[in-house]
Design a protein around this motif. Structure first.
Motif, PDB file in Angstrom:
ATOM      1  N   VAL A  18      14.070  65.712  40.765  1.00  0.00           N
ATOM      2  CA  VAL A  18      13.820  65.394  39.352  1.00  0.00           C
ATOM      3  C   VAL A  18      14.805  66.122  38.443  1.00  0.00           C
ATOM      4  O   VAL A  18      15.385  65.530  37.516  1.00  0.00           O
ATOM      5  N   ASN A  19      15.020  67.398  38.706  1.00  0.00           N
ATOM      6  CA  ASN A  19      15.892  68.181  37.826  1.00  0.00           C
ATOM      7  C   ASN A  19      17.334  67.691  37.874  1.00  0.00           C
ATOM      8  O   ASN A  19      18.009  67.613  36.842  1.00  0.00           O
ATOM      9  N   LEU A  20      17.818  67.362  39.053  1.00  0.00           N
ATOM     10  CA  LEU A  20      19.168  66.814  39.156  1.00  0.00           C
ATOM     11  C   LEU A  20      19.252  65.453  38.477  1.00  0.00           C
ATOM     12  O   LEU A  20      20.231  65.148  37.789  1.00  0.00           O
ATOM     13  N   ASN A  21      18.210  64.649  38.653  1.00  0.00           N
ATOM     14  CA  ASN A  21      18.192  63.330  38.025  1.00  0.00           C
ATOM     15  C   ASN A  21      18.230  63.438  36.507  1.00  0.00           C
ATOM     16  O   ASN A  21      18.903  62.661  35.820  1.00  0.00           O
ATOM     17  N   LYS A  22      17.502  64.420  35.947  1.00  0.00           N
ATOM     18  CA  LYS A  22      17.517  64.629  34.497  1.00  0.00           C
ATOM     19  C   LYS A  22      18.913  65.009  34.015  1.00  0.00           C
ATOM     20  O   LYS A  22      19.372  64.538  32.970  1.00  0.00           O
ATOM     21  N   GLN A  23      19.582  65.863  34.787  1.00  0.00           N
ATOM     22  CA  GLN A  23      20.920  66.292  34.387  1.00  0.00           C
ATOM     23  C   GLN A  23      21.891  65.117  34.341  1.00  0.00           C
ATOM     24  O   GLN A  23      22.685  64.985  33.411  1.00  0.00           O
ATOM     25  N   VAL A  24      21.800  64.261  35.355  1.00  0.00           N
ATOM     26  CA  VAL A  24      22.751  63.145  35.451  1.00  0.00           C
ATOM     27  C   VAL A  24      22.423  62.057  34.444  1.00  0.00           C
ATOM     28  O   VAL A  24      23.294  61.580  33.714  1.00  0.00           O
ATOM     29  N   TYR A  25      21.160  61.650  34.382  1.00  0.00           N
ATOM     30  CA  TYR A  25      20.791  60.440  33.629  1.00  0.00           C
ATOM     31  C   TYR A  25      20.085  60.734  32.309  1.00  0.00           C
ATOM     32  O   TYR A  25      19.627  59.795  31.640  1.00  0.00           O
ATOM     33  N   GLY A  26      20.000  62.013  31.933  1.00  0.00           N
ATOM     34  CA  GLY A  26      19.359  62.353  30.663  1.00  0.00           C
ATOM     35  C   GLY A  26      19.885  61.565  29.474  1.00  0.00           C
ATOM     36  O   GLY A  26      19.098  61.049  28.671  1.00  0.00           O
ATOM     37  N   PRO A  27      21.214  61.441  29.309  1.00  0.00           N
ATOM     38  CA  PRO A  27      21.727  60.665  28.167  1.00  0.00           C
ATOM     39  C   PRO A  27      21.301  59.204  28.191  1.00  0.00           C
ATOM     40  O   PRO A  27      21.041  58.615  27.132  1.00  0.00           O
ATOM     41  N   PHE A  28      21.200  58.615  29.380  1.00  0.00           N
ATOM     42  CA  PHE A  28      20.763  57.220  29.475  1.00  0.00           C
ATOM     43  C   PHE A  28      19.280  57.110  29.107  1.00  0.00           C
ATOM     44  O   PHE A  28      18.866  56.158  28.433  1.00  0.00           O
ATOM     45  N   TYR A  29      18.474  58.075  29.569  1.00  0.00           N
ATOM     46  CA  TYR A  29      17.061  58.077  29.193  1.00  0.00           C
ATOM     47  C   TYR A  29      16.899  58.256  27.684  1.00  0.00           C
ATOM     48  O   TYR A  29      16.012  57.648  27.067  1.00  0.00           O
ATOM     49  N   ALA A  30      17.749  59.086  27.094  1.00  0.00           N
ATOM     50  CA  ALA A  30      17.676  59.310  25.642  1.00  0.00           C
ATOM     51  C   ALA A  30      17.902  58.005  24.888  1.00  0.00           C
ATOM     52  O   ALA A  30      17.201  57.707  23.906  1.00  0.00           O
ATOM     53  N   ASN A  31      18.864  57.219  25.337  1.00  0.00           N
ATOM     54  CA  ASN A  31      19.115  55.922  24.708  1.00  0.00           C
ATOM     55  C   ASN A  31      17.910  54.999  24.832  1.00  0.00           C
ATOM     56  O   ASN A  31      17.552  54.273  23.900  1.00  0.00           O
ATOM     57  N   ILE A  32      17.280  55.024  26.012  1.00  0.00           N
ATOM     58  CA  ILE A  32      16.108  54.170  26.226  1.00  0.00           C
ATOM     59  C   ILE A  32      14.965  54.593  25.310  1.00  0.00           C
ATOM     60  O   ILE A  32      14.270  53.751  24.718  1.00  0.00           O
ATOM     61  N   PHE A  33      14.768  55.895  25.152  1.00  0.00           N
ATOM     62  CA  PHE A  33      13.707  56.373  24.273  1.00  0.00           C
ATOM     63  C   PHE A  33      13.990  56.019  22.817  1.00  0.00           C
ATOM     64  O   PHE A  33      13.071  55.737  22.047  1.00  0.00           O
ATOM     65  N   ARG A  34      15.259  56.060  22.418  1.00  0.00           N
ATOM     66  CA  ARG A  34      15.603  55.642  21.046  1.00  0.00           C
ATOM     67  C   ARG A  34      15.151  54.201  20.797  1.00  0.00           C
ATOM     68  O   ARG A  34      14.633  53.875  19.731  1.00  0.00           O
TER      69      ARG A  34
END
Length: 513
Positions: A478-494
């Protein structure tokens, strides 16, 4: 909403300590990238028509996905290596391979037995051997490179063959000597055995076999050498590769978006129910939801994911094998914990004097529940066997201590309660599931330095070691996934929480919430 910086590297995900995984698991999820979603109607929020993905773009995305998955596997799986695929001789691929290879070597033997001998096939083999040997050399090994090219000069060998002056055995001996200088120590015995082979055709055959082994050794050594570099640069590499995939295939985040959307709806429903039951107030608005909480809930769903029927979100394809394995192990642990808890509650006084009874029952349960995740597994039968074995062990201990055995009613109730664990709405099963979810949620929410301090909830003491191991591996993923894809998740949350347009590239500095 600091999704890409949250817990900033989390101790580099414990140095990518999770292991195992199978690359074949990612083939199923590859559909989510390469399937043609252009025929689907655009979402109501979309103001532009869906982009038609060309075949070349689809293949480019597939290549990027393959590169991303391979790099991820090398970095996070310390045991990752390549190995030869040897089909069983009685299988169709094995028989075809054997027939084709035997025909080739029979033809070579016939050529060399002609009068005068026909050397063309042998010369081509020497040329192939030369290329393989050269591929083993480092860029600076100019002296050996020149020597190999000089001795295995096919033009010179062909001229010698025309005058029947070629020394096939001598050339083969040179190849063997050179292989001995290049091979890993583990191949020394294989190379030495070549020297005892008298038949030239059999010698050629064995040379190519050992060269194949050496090539695999060389590839695995390269993988081992690349691993530290990949681990240092994995986050940036994976993020860049996924951005390329997204540019080639705009639908490459559809499943991920739906995965997060479901968690948002679940959280809204949960908060709304709590608010209405406590004060009669309405639900909470989307912007007031915590993206971190929603994302944590999304990750926890992966531990109960139906990997046989549902395609995993695109951002987790590279870890699908590991997540599936953890989910299956956790499913088995839940059943074991239920069995131990039921036994302790129903016959606690009877087993109190039995040394290490809990550990023994756990070992028995693990053995009888082996293969629980297979479709053909009969869980009811396994639980019945565990219940009967448990009663047998208790009665044996009671008899040895001169106590009366369990009466028939207690015996039947204990076996029946254990068998009832098969029901999805079983209260004990639901309780254990909630406590495991609570532990996993606490683990994901804890800073790296405090993860070892996370307390195991009650009722899980007997499986504490196993749960902590699964939790540690899950947190690393999970932690590695957050590091890699955090910016993509941020866009989805926007898009989902604030109705803001999604940018074409990942934002490396998303707004906080």
């Amino acid at each position: 909403m600091p999704l890409n910086d949250e817990q900033n590297s989390d101790c580099d995900s414990s140095r990518f300590s999770e292991s195992g995984a199978s690359s074949s698991d990612s083939e199923y999820s590859r559909q989510s990238f390469t399937s043609d979603s252009s025929s689907k109607p655009s979402s109501p929020a979309s103001t532009s028509p869906p982009k038609v993905v060309t075949f070349d773009e689809m293949m480019a995305a597939a290549r990027n996905l393959s590169d991303l998955t391979l790099a991820h596997e090398i970095a996070v799986n310390e045991n990752f290596h390549l190995q030869r695929i040897d089909h069983p001789q009685n299988s169709l691929p094995g028989r075809v391979r054997q027939i084709v290879h035997q025909a080739f070597w029979d033809r070579l033997e016939e050529d060399l037995k002609e009068d005068p001998p026909e050397y063309e096939h042998a010369i081509k083999l020497f040329d192939e051997i030369k290329e393989i040997l050269l591929s083993f050399l480092n860029p600076g090994a100019n002296r050996m490179r020149s020597q190999i090219c000089e001795v295995l000069d096919t033009d010179l060998i062909r001229q010698q063959a025309q005058h029947d002056a070629v020394d096939i055995q001598g050339l083969a001996n040179y190849v063997i000597t050179t292989m001995g200088k290049m091979c890993a120590p583990v191949r020394d015995n294989d190379v030495n055995q070549l020297k005892a082979t008298g038949n030239i055709v059999a010698l050629f055959r064995q040379i190519f076999h050992v060269l194949d082994l050496m090539r695999m050794d060389n590839v695995n050594f390269t993988i081992q050498s690349l691993r530290p570099h990949l681990q240092r640069n994995l986050v940036d590499y994976e993020r860049t590769k996924f951005q390329e995939i997204l540019e080639e295939t705009p639908s490459a985040l559809d499943l991920t978006t739906e995965w997060i959307r479901e968690s948002i709806q679940d959280e809204l429903s949960s908060v709304s129910c709590e608010a209405s039951s406590s004060s009669g107030a309405g639900g909470i608005s989307k912007p007031n939801l915590s993206p971190t909480l929603v994302l944590t809930n999304s990750y926890l769903k992966l531990l109960q994911w139906d990997y046989q029927k549902k395609i995993i979100p695109e951002t987790l394809v590279a870890d699908e094998g590991r997540l599936r394995e953890l989910s299956e192990k956790l499913n088995q642990l839940k059943i074991v914990a239920c069995i131990c808890l039921i036994t302790s509650n129903m016959v606690g006084a009877a087993i109190e004097g039995i040394p290490d009874f809990g550990d023994k029952q756990k070992r028995i349960s693990f053995v009888l529940l082996d293969g629980i995740n297979k479709k053909t597994f009969d869980l009811k039968e396994a639980l019945t066997a565990i219940g009967l074995k448990t009663c047998c062990e208790i009665n044996q201990s009671l008899t040895e201590r001169s106590f009366p055995p369990l009466n028939k009613e207690v015996h039947e109730n204990l076996v029946g309660q254990i068998c009832n664990v098969i029901e999805e709405d079983n209260p004990i099963r639901s309780l254990i599931d909630k406590r495991i979810q609570l532990y996993m949620r606490s683990l994901l929410a804890s800073p790296c330095s405090q993860k070892s301090m996370t307390t195991i909830p009650g009722g899980l003491a007997l499986i504490q070691t196993e749960v902590e191991s699964i939790g540690s591996q899950f947190a690393n993923i999970v932690n590695l996934n957050k590091q890699v894809y955090g910016p993509f998740y941020a866009n989805i949350f926007r898009k989902l929480l604030f109705n803001k347009p999604v940018t074409s590239t990942a934002d490396t500095d998303p707004p906080t919430n």
